[in-house]
Design an enzyme around this catalytic site. Structure first.
Site, PDB file in Angstrom:
ATOM      1  N   GLY A  17      -0.058  -8.665   5.296  1.00 41.92           N
ATOM      2  CA  GLY A  17      -0.817  -8.293   6.087  1.00 41.92           C
ATOM      3  C   GLY A  17      -0.559  -6.249   5.211  1.00 41.92           C
ATOM      4  O   GLY A  17      -1.033  -5.323   5.656  1.00 41.92           O
ATOM      5  N   LYS A  18      -1.274  -6.443   4.189  1.00 38.27           N
ATOM      6  CA  LYS A  18      -1.101  -4.746   3.408  1.00 38.27           C
ATOM      7  C   LYS A  18      -2.372  -4.393   3.347  1.00 38.27           C
ATOM      8  O   LYS A  18      -2.388  -3.271   3.875  1.00 38.27           O
ATOM      9  CB  LYS A  18      -0.995  -5.172   1.611  1.00 38.27           C
ATOM     10  CG  LYS A  18       0.591  -5.632   1.184  1.00 38.27           C
ATOM     11  CD  LYS A  18       0.572  -5.626  -0.190  1.00 38.27           C
ATOM     12  CE  LYS A  18      -0.387  -6.126  -1.252  1.00 38.27           C
ATOM     13  NZ  LYS A  18      -0.579  -7.840  -0.438  1.00 38.27           N
ATOM     14  N   LYS A  35      -7.100   0.911  -4.721  1.00 36.56           N
ATOM     15  CA  LYS A  35      -6.214  -0.602  -5.298  1.00 36.56           C
ATOM     16  C   LYS A  35      -6.886  -0.388  -7.122  1.00 36.56           C
ATOM     17  O   LYS A  35      -7.959  -1.609  -7.134  1.00 36.56           O
ATOM     18  CB  LYS A  35      -6.901  -1.729  -4.187  1.00 36.56           C
ATOM     19  CG  LYS A  35      -6.937  -3.262  -5.392  1.00 36.56           C
ATOM     20  CD  LYS A  35      -6.240  -4.286  -3.824  1.00 36.56           C
ATOM     21  CE  LYS A  35      -5.478  -5.252  -4.110  1.00 36.56           C
ATOM     22  NZ  LYS A  35      -5.170  -6.095  -3.338  1.00 36.56           N
ATOM     23  N   ASP A  46     -10.368  -5.827  -1.479  1.00 35.11           N
ATOM     24  CA  ASP A  46      -9.264  -5.203   0.047  1.00 35.11           C
ATOM     25  C   ASP A  46      -9.935  -3.595  -0.186  1.00 35.11           C
ATOM     26  O   ASP A  46     -10.998  -3.554   1.409  1.00 35.11           O
ATOM     27  CB  ASP A  46      -8.465  -5.219  -0.962  1.00 35.11           C
ATOM     28  CG  ASP A  46      -7.845  -7.386  -0.860  1.00 35.11           C
ATOM     29  OD1 ASP A  46      -7.679  -7.708  -0.509  1.00 35.11           O
ATOM     30  OD2 ASP A  46      -6.039  -6.876  -1.509  1.00 35.11           O
ATOM     31  N   GLU A 104      -3.301   0.422  -2.811  1.00 34.48           N
ATOM     32  CA  GLU A 104      -2.340  -0.887  -2.222  1.00 34.48           C
ATOM     33  C   GLU A 104      -2.206  -1.235  -3.251  1.00 34.48           C
ATOM     34  O   GLU A 104      -2.957  -2.269  -4.193  1.00 34.48           O
ATOM     35  CB  GLU A 104      -3.384  -1.951  -1.700  1.00 34.48           C
ATOM     36  CG  GLU A 104      -3.258  -3.057  -0.983  1.00 34.48           C
ATOM     37  CD  GLU A 104      -4.243  -3.928   0.001  1.00 34.48           C
ATOM     38  OE1 GLU A 104      -3.853  -5.138  -0.342  1.00 34.48           O
ATOM     39  OE2 GLU A 104      -5.493  -2.980   0.191  1.00 34.48           O
ATOM     40  N   GLY A 105      -0.927  -1.751  -3.361  1.00 32.48           N
ATOM     41  CA  GLY A 105      -0.588  -2.976  -4.478  1.00 32.48           C
ATOM     42  C   GLY A 105      -1.171  -4.624  -4.170  1.00 32.48           C
ATOM     43  O   GLY A 105      -1.905  -4.877  -3.695  1.00 32.48           O
ATOM     44  N   ALA A 106      -0.973  -5.731  -4.945  1.00 33.29           N
ATOM     45  CA  ALA A 106      -0.907  -6.391  -5.621  1.00 33.29           C
ATOM     46  C   ALA A 106       0.141  -7.786  -5.262  1.00 33.29           C
ATOM     47  O   ALA A 106       0.583  -7.667  -5.893  1.00 33.29           O
ATOM     48  CB  ALA A 106      -1.536  -7.222  -6.998  1.00 33.29           C
ATOM     49  N   GLY A 107       0.317  -8.413  -4.536  1.00 32.16           N
ATOM     50  CA  GLY A 107       1.447  -9.447  -3.966  1.00 32.16           C
ATOM     51  C   GLY A 107       2.322  -8.892  -3.739  1.00 32.16           C
ATOM     52  O   GLY A 107       1.985  -7.671  -3.577  1.00 32.16           O
TER      53      GLY A 107
END
Length: 213
Positions: A17-18, A35, A46, A104-107
């Site tokens: 849910g990021k 991102k 995203d 926002e990161g990845a994973g």
């Protein structure tokens, strides 16, 4: 840009849910969104999803430095698509703004960006505080506690938890065990829209600002 106004949203894994949390934070703080690395579209990026979910006209959605088609870790997607991901290129394109930036990161927090660099390295060069997103599923307590311990061992600054799904026992246990505060709880819904995001942002904005700003 200083650590006080850069927050890096990462999770205990993929699909927790990021992006919805990022949209709520952007809306609540009237912040910008970035991102740096997008890997895969489901069906949109995203960044495109966040843009659709927010209502305010002040927030800017900054373009990703890398947009990869393969839904995989950045290092694997880049390997498949023969792209070289360079931390220096990402740093050179950090948005230069005075207001808050939600990254926002990845994973999860230790996902590899390339053959040698990980998400934690990106957090370090951005001098960002981390917001941890946890969703309650079978095994998530272990994943959450491992993520928190990793942050403590690496001396990563953590602002707190955002929980997806309402489960007070789960949330209270994680806050007690980790010492990281709860920033917010977000309902787990299949298809949130901008009205949902605005309602949550409006109801949480004061508490989020008090904790983060």
């Amino acid at each position: 840009m200083t650590q006080e106004n850069v927050f890096f949203v990462t999770g205990i894994g993929t699909g927790v849910g990021k992006t919805i949390v990022s949209a709520i934070l952007v809306e609540a703080l009237k912040a910008d969104y970035w991102k740096p690395i997008q890997a895969g579209r489901d069906p949109d990026t995203d960044a495109a999803t966040v843009k659709k979910l927010i209502s305010n006209k002040n927030s800017v959605i900054h373009p990703s430095v890398y947009e990869l088609e393969t839904p995989a870790s950045p290092h694997q997607a880049a390997r498949i698509e023969k792209v070289d991901i360079a931390l220096e290129k990402i740093v050179a394109q950090v948005p230069q703004i005075s207001r808050t930036l939600i990254v926002e990161g990845a994973g999860g927090i230790q996902v590899p960006i390339n053959e040698d660099i990980f998400i934690t390295d990106l957090i370090a060069v951005l001098h960002a505080k981390v917001i941890l997103v946890s969703r309650n599923y079978l095994g998530s307590l272990n994943h959450s506690l491992l993520t928190a311990d990793f942050c403590k061992n690496r001396q990563i600054s953590v602002a707190g938890w955002v929980f997806v799904g309402y489960d007070s026992t789960y949330e209270n246990d994680l806050v007690r065990w980790t010492g990281y505060p709860k920033l917010a709880s977000v309902p787990d819904v299949d298809d949130p829209g901008n009205l949902f995001v605005k309602a949550l942002a409006d109801s949480l904005s004061e508490s989020i600002k008090e904790t983060l700003c």
